[in-house]
Design a protein around this motif. Sequence first.
Motif, PDB file in Angstrom:
ATOM      1  N   SER A 115      -1.480   1.544  -5.731  1.00 46.59           N
ATOM      2  CA  SER A 115      -2.900   1.667  -5.428  1.00 46.59           C
ATOM      3  C   SER A 115      -3.674   1.098  -6.619  1.00 46.59           C
ATOM      4  O   SER A 115      -3.078   0.626  -7.591  1.00 46.59           O
ATOM      5  CB  SER A 115      -3.286   3.127  -5.192  1.00 46.59           C
ATOM      6  N   ARG A 166      -9.069   2.899  -3.129  1.00 47.19           N
ATOM      7  CA  ARG A 166      -7.693   3.056  -3.641  1.00 47.19           C
ATOM      8  C   ARG A 166      -6.725   2.045  -3.030  1.00 47.19           C
ATOM      9  O   ARG A 166      -5.566   1.975  -3.449  1.00 47.19           O
ATOM     10  CB  ARG A 166      -7.194   4.487  -3.371  1.00 47.19           C
ATOM     11  N   GLU A 167      -7.172   1.300  -2.039  1.00 43.99           N
ATOM     12  CA  GLU A 167      -6.296   0.297  -1.425  1.00 43.99           C
ATOM     13  C   GLU A 167      -5.992  -0.803  -2.444  1.00 43.99           C
ATOM     14  O   GLU A 167      -6.894  -1.297  -3.121  1.00 43.99           O
ATOM     15  CB  GLU A 167      -6.946  -0.304  -0.182  1.00 43.99           C
ATOM     16  N   ALA A 213      -0.461   6.186  -3.144  1.00 43.69           N
ATOM     17  CA  ALA A 213       0.456   5.558  -2.183  1.00 43.69           C
ATOM     18  C   ALA A 213       1.274   6.617  -1.453  1.00 43.69           C
ATOM     19  O   ALA A 213       1.569   6.481  -0.260  1.00 43.69           O
ATOM     20  CB  ALA A 213       1.372   4.571  -2.910  1.00 43.69           C
ATOM     21  N   ARG A 255       0.815  -1.216   0.000  1.00 45.29           N
ATOM     22  CA  ARG A 255       0.000   0.000   0.000  1.00 45.29           C
ATOM     23  C   ARG A 255       0.853   1.274   0.000  1.00 45.29           C
ATOM     24  O   ARG A 255       0.342   2.365  -0.256  1.00 45.29           O
ATOM     25  CB  ARG A 255      -0.963   0.007   1.191  1.00 45.29           C
TER      26      ARG A 255
END
Length: 566
Positions: free
Chosen positions: A140, A155-156, A292, A136
């Motif tokens: 992303s 977005r993870e 990120a 992470r």
Amino acid sequence: MASFHPTRREIVLVSILSTLMLLLVQFDLKTQPSESSLLGFKVGFSGNNGWDSNSNLRKPISSDSFDEDDESNPHAKTSRIAGMSEAKIKWDDEGSSTMTKVLGHAPGWTIFDQIYLFNGTWYIVTDNPSTVPLLRLMVSTGNEIWNDEESIKGREPTEKDMRIIFPSEAKRLWGNSASLVSGSTFLVNDPPQFLDHYYHFAAELLVGLWRTYSSLDLSINAQGITKLPSPSRMIMPHVQAGKWNDYAKMNSFLSRAIFPSMSYEYSNDFLDRTDTSRSFIFERVVFADRAAAFRGPEFGKTWRTASEAVTLPASKYWWSPIRKNLIEFVGGGGHAELEAGVAGDLGLGIGLDAEPDVDLIALEEEEGALVEEKEELLKKLKNEKQAKMGKPVITYVSRQDWGRRMLKKEGHESLVKELKELEKKYNWEVNIVSMDKLSRDEQIRLSARTTVMMGVHGNGLTHLLWMNNQNPRSTVIEFFYPGGFAEDYEFTCRALGMRHYGIWDDQAFTAPDTPQVAYPEGFQGNEIPLNGKTVADLIVQRLLVEKPEKSQSQIQRELTELENLD
């Protein structure tokens, strides 16, 4: 049959021809990078050819110091184009020499060697996953960046974006080979949301990419010479062609000027690679991911994604290759003019070694001195300083015709009046410009000559990137609505080693005493107050009163002089 008796002349000729033949053969062998290589030329800023002829794989990368004439040069393999016989990389069952290496990392900015792309997913192949940064903090999903909880979660990264696997799993997925993508790649894993803005592209993405890449060469010098090969390509997996350009097309102009050998791949090209259902091994990738970088500690302080990259080690002159290539592209000066301490047509070295030791303001206010004597002495001192420093260039980037974020009419007029007074009094060059009225070449050439740049917070100040950051007099003065402050240009100045001042009407501030980021009502408006005299006094202070730190070149000259005396 009569025997053959060579004459002395014939013996000498044979000997000479034999010697020449041996020399030619030896020279030819030395110039060949390998028996299997068809191409042996260099591409990029600099570098040399390197190849292990006893293996199908390029030599492993080492982060140790190197000599550009040594085959162990860690940049050798990425400085040349692979030949037709090198399209496929094969390895033995162990596959130890094909594992991915992380050469550098800060949140949102990572350098990989030998990273794999398979079915649209990036694979890090390693037998020690604990040495790899958190996913992470590297990658992303590439979704658009909004601040609601759902968007943040969206977005993870998932296993579709990047995976860490053992060599045994890599063998199961794609066997003992992969198609080679040679050279260095700039991978931009961002949505187009911010890329079509000059500041975000140049002062965040470009600054971050190059600062990350330059951490591999701590020997970059003031003239912009580096061993780093020019990147071969930029890949934007989430961006359609043309959707990364700003309205003035400055982004593409910069990219093609600075990296003329770089090609571009967009979302449809990335899908084409995915569609092959084959694995690709990328020799070197500088992986940028905006989301990120948001997860890093430095971003929390500045709200600038490049602030994470700036934590990586670098030469003092890390930005010089970028500036050098761009200025040469726009016809703004040759290589020699970029040398520190040399004032060429661009004024690239103006004031670098100047050491004013007289406080002119205090002298002007001194009581009891005869007016005539004082004026004559002041004129003499100013002329001496001018000759020593070269003519400073002052550029006011006006937004008065922009319709948004403008000075009050009286503030603008006050500033123009004071700048004209400085021009008349000190013979400094003063430019009052609307950048959008100039061509791209003219904008960059003017910025490269500028010693003091000023203007209301806005996109035009992005041109501070092309000022001479080796000049201790280089200064950026940014006008804000009182109580407002944004880190954009203050951070960029610090990253490049230049001085930044913020102005609230008649109040000036600079690091480390900067206010909190704030966007009060009026920040975006057209009623920003400004006291022109405050700005003029600050310019005089920066150009004539403050004593700059000695440059490295001056320190070296003084040491040399002391050695000569001994």
